[in-house]
Design an enzyme around this catalytic site. Structure first.
Site, PDB file in Angstrom:
ATOM      1  N   GLU A 138      -9.978   1.933  30.146  1.00 61.03           N
ATOM      2  CA  GLU A 138     -10.732   0.686  30.009  1.00 61.03           C
ATOM      3  C   GLU A 138     -11.239   0.584  28.572  1.00 61.03           C
ATOM      4  OE1 GLU A 138     -12.107  -2.924  31.642  1.00 61.03           O
ATOM      5  OE2 GLU A 138     -10.681  -1.426  32.366  1.00 61.03           O
ATOM      6  N   GLU A 155     -10.641  -7.835  22.533  1.00 63.03           N
ATOM      7  CA  GLU A 155     -10.013  -6.533  22.349  1.00 63.03           C
ATOM      8  C   GLU A 155      -8.504  -6.671  22.153  1.00 63.03           C
ATOM      9  OE1 GLU A 155     -13.648  -5.468  25.136  1.00 63.03           O
ATOM     10  OE2 GLU A 155     -11.642  -5.324  26.018  1.00 63.03           O
ATOM     11  N   ASP A 176     -15.611  -4.566  34.037  1.00 60.28           N
ATOM     12  CA  ASP A 176     -15.443  -3.317  34.791  1.00 60.28           C
ATOM     13  C   ASP A 176     -15.158  -3.596  36.260  1.00 60.28           C
ATOM     14  OD1 ASP A 176     -16.136  -1.673  32.483  1.00 60.28           O
ATOM     15  OD2 ASP A 176     -18.155  -2.446  32.769  1.00 60.28           O
TER      16      ASP A 176
END
Length: 498
Positions: free
Chosen positions: A295, A326, A480
């Site tokens: 992650e 990201e 998450d």
């Protein structure tokens, strides 16, 4: 057969009632549900609600658990206590005046914090930074803990993923990370924490949240999001990684979820270069038959990201989860597709996202059958939609996995256990291209079957919209929860020996 025909008729009647005269539905969707493309100057709020209802109902049919499910998952290694406060409110309490924004790779003062917070608030983007001055950080942390309506939550990607996985009764979860007394008290009691992970004090992270449309000085947030910062030495050095790997032999997991690499970035190049090599060595000690999901999180150092990508971590994991910031930064660091872009403008273009995902799997994954890399799966999430990109032959049930991730994003952002269509809105494009460059395929997202699927080479893409919460209560940990849910519904296919 009668039920199927009746369901189609009811869907057509419902959508026909709401969409009579709507010019906004693509022609293919109108044809699918048997409606003419009437023209009308107005579209009521009920029109939009019906689309959300169609998608939400279709999700429930699509989301089914795989035939082979995980029974034991090990998660590590970043864990902390999150202190969640109003970002604008806390900065005002610290007697900081608004001004212009400026990004900082590392925060050294209250002024750095103010500038970085404004920089991301005006973009509506999430970010995470290391605060170098321990005493100033502790002063800010005390002010945050005493701020009215401040809330304490389980924090850290690993702990949050572990919390989500532990909600499944048949799944045993091991969590390894710096677990202090407060965090241990807050964790799901079903989570197994090795004694070697327990420490005397907690690591605290400050989460400065802002709402859509919130103003501070001349800055206005285009959407709700948060800015995270900490002075976290334990997680910053991934100090629990070796303990985590050592605990795997006894626990014997079927899946390993790894997070926290971004925390090392703030430690300085000399430290992260050395520690990254040690981290890679530890990861290589994990038995090769156990898939590893990595992650990712917000980073600013291109050299560090490049090291993670090109020669260090990404080629030795099976799966990665990441968001639009990201993804673009990863491409910029390694000079991949669309690296010339400074930032996404509005909703990230599906074609550009698809180009970067394909490039990662072709250049740094196992898209090439002769490649020795392990990476075969990428779970991409942004506010409006999610994409699952997988190398053919390695993963199953990905339509269910990507929709499960979208569903939890829609419900959790609103603070609910299930999707309430009156509180969400569709922002994803219903028509888009499979690539930004030729050759490219024009695709249509059908709300009644809300997963678009396309292939490029030996990589398959599954895309579904997110029903975006209109008034999100909490944005921390959404990524998450999305990745955890996607993993629960994913099935790793058994590979035939060469």
């Amino acid at each position: 057969m009668w039920r199927k025909a009746s369901a189609a008729a009811l869907l057509a009647l419902a959508v026909g009632y709401f969409y009579h005269g709507s010019p906004d539905l693509p022609e293919q969707i109108l044809q699918y549900i048997g409606l003419p493309n009437f023209q009308s100057p107005m579209q009521s709020q009920n029109d939009q609600n019906s689309l959300e209802q169609v998608i939400s109902t279709a999700w429930e049919t699509l989301i089914t658990l795989p035939s082979r499910q995980w029974s034991k998952v090990a998660v590590g290694v970043n864990a902390c206590v999150d202190v969640v406060v109003s970002g604008v409110g806390l900065l005002q309490a610290l007697a900081v005046d608004p001004g212009t924004g400026l990004d900082h790779e590392v925060l050294h003062s209250k002024e750095d914090l103010r500038e970085a917070f404004i920089h991301y608030m005006e973009r509506g983007a999430a970010a995470e930074r290391f605060f170098s001055d321990k005493e100033v950080f502790q002063m800010i942390a005390r002010a945050a803990a005493e701020y009215p309506n401040a809330e304490l939550y389980v924090g850290g990607n690993a702990a949050l993923i572990g919390q989500k996985l532990a909600t499944y009764p048949d799944l045993m979860v091991l969590l390894c990370g710096p677990v202090g007394p407060k965090l241990h008290e807050m964790l799901n009691e079903e989570i197994v924490v090795p004694p070697t992970s327990l420490q005397e004090t907690d690591e605290f992270h400050l989460i400065l949240e802002y709402k859509a449309g919130e103003k501070w000085g001349s800055t206005q947030a285009p959407q709700a999001n948060r800015f995270i910062f900490s002075h976290d030495v334990s997680n910053g050095g991934m100090s629990s990684l070796e303990t985590f790997v050592a605990s795997l032999e006894e626990f014997d997991p079927e899946l390993v979820v790894l997070s926290g690499l971004h925390m090392m970035e703030g430690q300085g190049r000399q430290l992260w270069e050395e520690r990254l090599k040690e981290a890679v060595s530890a990861i290589l000690d994990i038995p090769q038959d156990i898939p590893i999901h990595l992650e990712l999180a917000s980073m600013t150092d291109k050299d560090y990201m490049n090291s993670i990508m090109q020669e260090q971590v990404i080629p030795i994991v099976s799966s990665i989860g990441l968001n639009e910031q990201e993804l673009l930064f990863l491409s910029q660091a390694a000079e991949g597709p669309h690296a010339e872009m400074d930032a996404w403008k509005g909703i990230p273009d599906v074609g550009r996202v698809s180009d970067i995902l394909l490039w990662i799997l072709e250049e740094h994954g196992r898209s090439d059958p002769l490649s020795e890399a392990d990476l075969t799966r990428i779970h991409f999430h942004t506010l409006a939609y999610h994409i699952m990109a997988t190398v053919d032959g390695f993963w199953g049930n990905q339509a269910a996995a990507v929709t499960a991730g979208a569903r939890v994003a829609s419900s959790q952002a609103c603070g609910l256990q299930s999707v309430d269509v009156s509180k969400v809105e569709l922002k994803a494009p219903l028509e888009f291209y499979s690539s930004h460059t030729e050759p490219r395929e024009k695709l249509t997202l059908n709300p009644a079957e809300p997963v678009a699927v396309w292939r490029r080479g030996n990589v398959t893409f599954h895309m579904t919209p997110v029903l975006v919460c209109k008034q999100p209560l909490r944005t921390v940990g959404l990524g998450d929860a999305i990745s955890a849910e996607g993993l629960v519904y994913s099935e790793l296919k058994q590979q035939q020996p060469l």
